[in-house]
Design a protein around this motif. Structure first.
Motif, PDB file in Angstrom:
ATOM      1  N   VAL A 197       0.901  -1.116  -0.133  1.00  0.00           N
ATOM      2  CA  VAL A 197      -0.033   0.149  -0.108  1.00  0.00           C
ATOM      3  C   VAL A 197       0.916   1.154   0.079  1.00  0.00           C
ATOM      4  O   VAL A 197       1.749   1.534   0.627  1.00  0.00           O
ATOM      5  N   SER A 198       0.724   2.228  -0.803  1.00  0.00           N
ATOM      6  CA  SER A 198       1.251   3.449  -0.985  1.00  0.00           C
ATOM      7  C   SER A 198       0.417   4.664  -0.404  1.00  0.00           C
ATOM      8  O   SER A 198      -0.876   4.441  -0.789  1.00  0.00           O
ATOM      9  N   VAL A 199       0.953   5.565   0.298  1.00  0.00           N
ATOM     10  CA  VAL A 199       0.388   6.888   0.797  1.00  0.00           C
ATOM     11  C   VAL A 199       1.061   7.998   0.026  1.00  0.00           C
ATOM     12  O   VAL A 199       2.082   8.237  -0.174  1.00  0.00           O
ATOM     13  N   PHE A 212      -7.563   4.199  -3.846  1.00  0.00           N
ATOM     14  CA  PHE A 212      -7.573   3.575  -5.175  1.00  0.00           C
ATOM     15  C   PHE A 212      -7.190   2.204  -5.236  1.00  0.00           C
ATOM     16  O   PHE A 212      -6.155   1.885  -4.724  1.00  0.00           O
ATOM     17  N   GLU A 213      -7.979   1.308  -5.727  1.00  0.00           N
ATOM     18  CA  GLU A 213      -7.581  -0.128  -6.166  1.00  0.00           C
ATOM     19  C   GLU A 213      -6.623  -0.227  -7.453  1.00  0.00           C
ATOM     20  O   GLU A 213      -7.280   0.271  -8.524  1.00  0.00           O
ATOM     21  N   VAL A 214      -5.348  -0.535  -7.312  1.00  0.00           N
ATOM     22  CA  VAL A 214      -4.843  -0.605  -8.729  1.00  0.00           C
ATOM     23  C   VAL A 214      -4.849  -1.833  -9.258  1.00  0.00           C
ATOM     24  O   VAL A 214      -4.895  -2.787  -8.806  1.00  0.00           O
ATOM     25  N   PRO A 215      -5.194  -1.467 -10.590  1.00  0.00           N
ATOM     26  CA  PRO A 215      -5.827  -2.690 -11.477  1.00  0.00           C
ATOM     27  C   PRO A 215      -4.713  -3.567 -12.154  1.00  0.00           C
ATOM     28  O   PRO A 215      -5.036  -4.561 -12.819  1.00  0.00           O
ATOM     29  N   PHE A 216      -3.453  -3.213 -12.097  1.00  0.00           N
ATOM     30  CA  PHE A 216      -2.468  -3.579 -13.116  1.00  0.00           C
ATOM     31  C   PHE A 216      -2.022  -5.159 -12.469  1.00  0.00           C
ATOM     32  O   PHE A 216      -1.734  -5.307 -11.227  1.00  0.00           O
ATOM     33  N   ASP A 217      -2.032  -6.157 -13.284  1.00  0.00           N
ATOM     34  CA  ASP A 217      -1.272  -7.312 -12.890  1.00  0.00           C
ATOM     35  C   ASP A 217       0.034  -7.349 -12.691  1.00  0.00           C
ATOM     36  O   ASP A 217       0.828  -6.300 -12.890  1.00  0.00           O
ATOM     37  N   ARG A 218       0.317  -8.341 -11.729  1.00  0.00           N
ATOM     38  CA  ARG A 218       1.694  -8.432 -11.256  1.00  0.00           C
ATOM     39  C   ARG A 218       2.203  -9.769 -12.031  1.00  0.00           C
ATOM     40  O   ARG A 218       1.491 -10.795 -12.243  1.00  0.00           O
ATOM     41  N   SER A 273       2.268  -0.746  -6.124  1.00  0.00           N
ATOM     42  CA  SER A 273       1.234  -1.048  -5.346  1.00  0.00           C
ATOM     43  C   SER A 273       0.085  -1.732  -5.533  1.00  0.00           C
ATOM     44  O   SER A 273      -0.439  -1.816  -6.789  1.00  0.00           O
ATOM     45  N   ASP A 274      -0.652  -2.278  -4.629  1.00  0.00           N
ATOM     46  CA  ASP A 274      -1.993  -2.983  -4.748  1.00  0.00           C
ATOM     47  C   ASP A 274      -2.896  -2.052  -4.596  1.00  0.00           C
ATOM     48  O   ASP A 274      -4.123  -1.921  -4.957  1.00  0.00           O
ATOM     49  N   ARG A 275      -2.916  -0.832  -3.515  1.00  0.00           N
ATOM     50  CA  ARG A 275      -3.885  -0.001  -3.423  1.00  0.00           C
ATOM     51  C   ARG A 275      -2.879   1.419  -3.265  1.00  0.00           C
ATOM     52  O   ARG A 275      -1.624   1.377  -2.688  1.00  0.00           O
ATOM     53  N   VAL A 276      -3.504   2.638  -3.355  1.00  0.00           N
ATOM     54  CA  VAL A 276      -3.021   3.760  -3.398  1.00  0.00           C
ATOM     55  C   VAL A 276      -3.983   4.734  -2.302  1.00  0.00           C
ATOM     56  O   VAL A 276      -5.273   4.951  -2.677  1.00  0.00           O
TER      57      VAL A 276
END
Length: 252
Positions: free
Chosen positions: A32-34, A212-218, A195-198
């Motif tokens: 998670v990023s802030v 924000f839920e980050v939608p990009f695949d890992r 991140s998974d979430r921002v």
């Protein structure tokens, strides 16, 4: 397991409100990023989680246990590598495990090899580049026994090319040694890439504007940074930061 929760956390200094009723969480093995404007209290947030400050109100828990005002519950990596100049690199990265009486030199040597620091184990910090010092500092965080790592703008002093290389390296190592991570940055692209979430903070006194839920695949690929989808998400988060009032609609 490492699940962090902040509930209704506020903090003032000299009668000036810095953080106002902050509610956020980090799930187990979540990144998670802030994000927030300069001076919004992002570092104060870390100092509260690390127990260096006591909140004026609110509670901080880790895996359901209250850690409000308690030191030693998290692994913390500040903006500067903060390596001891009189210790070799391998001795520096073992510091956290030494403090709790669990030093493992073999594990440290293996981790330094994965970090691309083979041959520098017995070097001293002044002999390393800025990026290499940051790698050593992150290895120290991974080798510390705490299940949650807090990273406070660790790449802000690096040039763009080195910063991107460090971001990719961080993701590779994190994916192999999953830990819960709370990452503070002022760089929107960096937050989205990692991140998974921002979580977006407002200006001081800081409140949580949006998540924000980050939608990009890992795994994340470097080509993502030049994609139209990345640009769209950067634009939306930028507008939330610019408004400072959280009035826009969130995605994800």
């Amino acid at each position: 397991m490492a699940e962090l929760t902040l509930q209704n956390v506020s903090k003032s200094f000299d009668n000036q409100l810095i953080l106002n009723d902050i509610n956020l969480s980090v799930g187990n093995e979540e990144f998670v990023s802030v994000l927030g404007p300069s001076g919004s209290g992002k570092s104060t947030l870390f100092n509260l989680i690390g127990g260096l400050y006591q909140p004026d109100q609110g509670e901080i828990t880790l895996d359901g246990d209250t850690i409000t005002g308690t030191r030693g519950s998290i692994s913390y990596m500040p903006q500067s590598p903060s390596l001891f100049p009189w210790r070799t690199i391998v001795d520096n990265v073992m510091l956290g495990s030494e403090i709790v009486g669990e030093p493992d030199r073999e594990a440290a040597m293996n981790m330094l090899k994965k970090a691309g620091l083979s041959g520098y184990e017995n070097a001293y910090p002044h002999q390393l580049s800025g990026g290499m010092k940051q790698r050593a500092a992150f290895v120290r965080s991974l080798l510390s026994p705490q299940p949650l790592i807090c990273l406070d703008e660790p790449f802000s002093a690096l040039d763009e090319f080195t910063r991107l290389e460090m971001q990719k390296w961080l993701l590779d190592l994190w994916s192999e040694h999953k830990r819960s991570v709370l990452f503070v940055t002022h760089n929107i692209e960096e937050a989205l890439f990692l991140s998974d979430r921002v979580i977006v903070l407002s200006e001081r006194p800081a409140t949580v504007q949006k998540e924000f839920e980050v939608p990009f695949d890992r795994p994340r690929e470097e080509t993502l940074l030049l994609s139209e989808e990345m640009l769209s998400w950067k634009r939306e988060i930028y507008q939330v930061l610019k408004r400072g009032d959280g009035s826009g609609a969130s995605r994800g």
